[in-house]
Design a protein around this motif. Structure first.
Motif, PDB file in Angstrom:
ATOM      1  N   UNK A 172       0.816  -1.210   0.000  1.00  0.00           N
ATOM      2  CA  UNK A 172       0.000   0.000   0.000  1.00  0.00           C
ATOM      3  C   UNK A 172       0.842   1.249   0.000  1.00  0.00           C
ATOM      4  N   UNK A 173       1.724   1.371  -0.995  1.00  0.00           N
ATOM      5  CA  UNK A 173       2.644   2.501  -1.032  1.00  0.00           C
ATOM      6  C   UNK A 173       1.929   3.841  -1.012  1.00  0.00           C
ATOM      7  N   UNK A 174       2.476   4.740  -0.207  1.00  0.00           N
ATOM      8  CA  UNK A 174       1.956   6.090   0.013  1.00  0.00           C
ATOM      9  C   UNK A 174       0.574   6.089   0.664  1.00  0.00           C
ATOM     10  N   UNK A 175       0.245   4.985   1.305  1.00  0.00           N
ATOM     11  CA  UNK A 175      -1.009   4.914   2.046  1.00  0.00           C
ATOM     12  C   UNK A 175      -0.788   4.316   3.432  1.00  0.00           C
ATOM     13  N   UNK A 176      -0.163   3.154   3.480  1.00  0.00           N
ATOM     14  CA  UNK A 176      -0.023   2.431   4.738  1.00  0.00           C
ATOM     15  C   UNK A 176       0.748   3.220   5.794  1.00  0.00           C
ATOM     16  N   UNK A 177       1.851   3.838   5.419  1.00  0.00           N
ATOM     17  CA  UNK A 177       2.689   4.557   6.388  1.00  0.00           C
ATOM     18  C   UNK A 177       2.792   6.053   6.104  1.00  0.00           C
ATOM     19  N   UNK A 178       1.949   6.565   5.234  1.00  0.00           N
ATOM     20  CA  UNK A 178       1.967   7.990   4.907  1.00  0.00           C
ATOM     21  C   UNK A 178       0.758   8.672   5.549  1.00  0.00           C
ATOM     22  N   UNK A 179       1.025   9.659   6.394  1.00  0.00           N
ATOM     23  CA  UNK A 179      -0.051  10.357   7.111  1.00  0.00           C
ATOM     24  C   UNK A 179       0.167  11.870   7.032  1.00  0.00           C
ATOM     25  N   UNK A 180      -0.226  12.477   5.917  1.00  0.00           N
ATOM     26  CA  UNK A 180       0.029  13.918   5.764  1.00  0.00           C
ATOM     27  C   UNK A 180      -0.685  14.792   6.788  1.00  0.00           C
ATOM     28  N   UNK A 181      -1.891  14.418   7.183  1.00  0.00           N
ATOM     29  CA  UNK A 181      -2.644  15.229   8.149  1.00  0.00           C
ATOM     30  C   UNK A 181      -2.367  14.778   9.574  1.00  0.00           C
ATOM     31  N   UNK A 182      -2.612  13.512   9.859  1.00  0.00           N
ATOM     32  CA  UNK A 182      -2.399  13.012  11.215  1.00  0.00           C
ATOM     33  C   UNK A 182      -0.925  13.116  11.627  1.00  0.00           C
ATOM     34  N   UNK A 183      -0.033  12.905  10.669  1.00  0.00           N
ATOM     35  CA  UNK A 183       1.390  13.030  10.975  1.00  0.00           C
ATOM     36  C   UNK A 183       1.763  14.443  11.358  1.00  0.00           C
TER      37      UNK A 183
END
Length: 201
Positions: A46-57
């Motif tokens: 799940x590239x750019x989904x599983x470990x990518x969190x632009x808002x929550x991060x």
């Protein structure tokens, strides 16, 4: 953008720590490096989904920075810088191209997934694709910040990453063709682990 660009900008985020609390700088630089790279560990899941969190991060980063300011320590500062680097990675992926084998063709409308909005964010293509000349320019800026800070070991790492970046930029387009050809030879049991963009090309 290139993983090396994300790593270099993650390291650059640690430079202000050197000015304010130099005793935490080595841990902050390492955390920035790791945080800048960490989101791409989802490359095969799940590239750019599983470990990518632009808002929550980004929200988590603000809380972590607050904690580091209230209770500064090697752990809290490194945690804040690492989270900031991971969040910056996710946010800046939207500035680039979409998820596709040849992103310079501009056929994908998926840049990074926003779990907050429950949808994919469209690519802005300010950086046309990972490995584009402008991507190398951004990597050079990140490396320059680290080198200018006179962090000896970090400077060596930054220059090594910049060198890798330059080689990748030179080989970027041929690598897409090579990946496509190699994907055709992947044994059937391993096909589910190959990113779909390599198989659909």
């Amino acid at each position: 953008m290139m993983a090396t660009t994300h790593a270099l900008w993650g390291m650059a985020l640690a430079v202000p720590v050197l000015a304010v609390a130099p005793e935490f700088a080595p841990a902050a630089v390492l955390a920035g490096l790791i945080g800048g790279l960490a989101p791409d560990l989802d490359l095969y899941a799940g590239h750019r989904k599983t470990l990518h969190y632009p808002v929550y991060g980004t929200l988590a980063t603000l809380l972590a920075i607050g904690l580091a300011l209230v209770a500064p320590s090697t752990l809290t500062v490194a945690f804040a810088v690492g989270l900031a680097a991971a969040a910056l990675h996710a946010v800046t992926d939207a500035a680039g191209a979409g998820l596709e084998l040849r992103p310079w063709e501009g056929t994908s409308n998926r840049a990074v997934y926003s779990h907050y909005h429950d949808r994919w964010i469209s690519p802005r293509r300010w950086v046309r694709y990972d490995g584009a000349p402008e991507d190398l320019g951004l990597a050079a800026v990140g490396a320059g910040v680290v080198v200018a800070a006179s962090l000896e070991v970090a400077s060596v790492i930054a220059l090594a990453l910049l060198t890798v970046s330059a080689v990748y930029v030179l080989l970027r387009k041929p690598l897409a063709t090579l990946a496509e050809r190699l994907a055709a030879y992947v044994p059937e049991p391993f096909v589910p682990y190959v990113p779909a963009r390599y198989l659909e090309a």
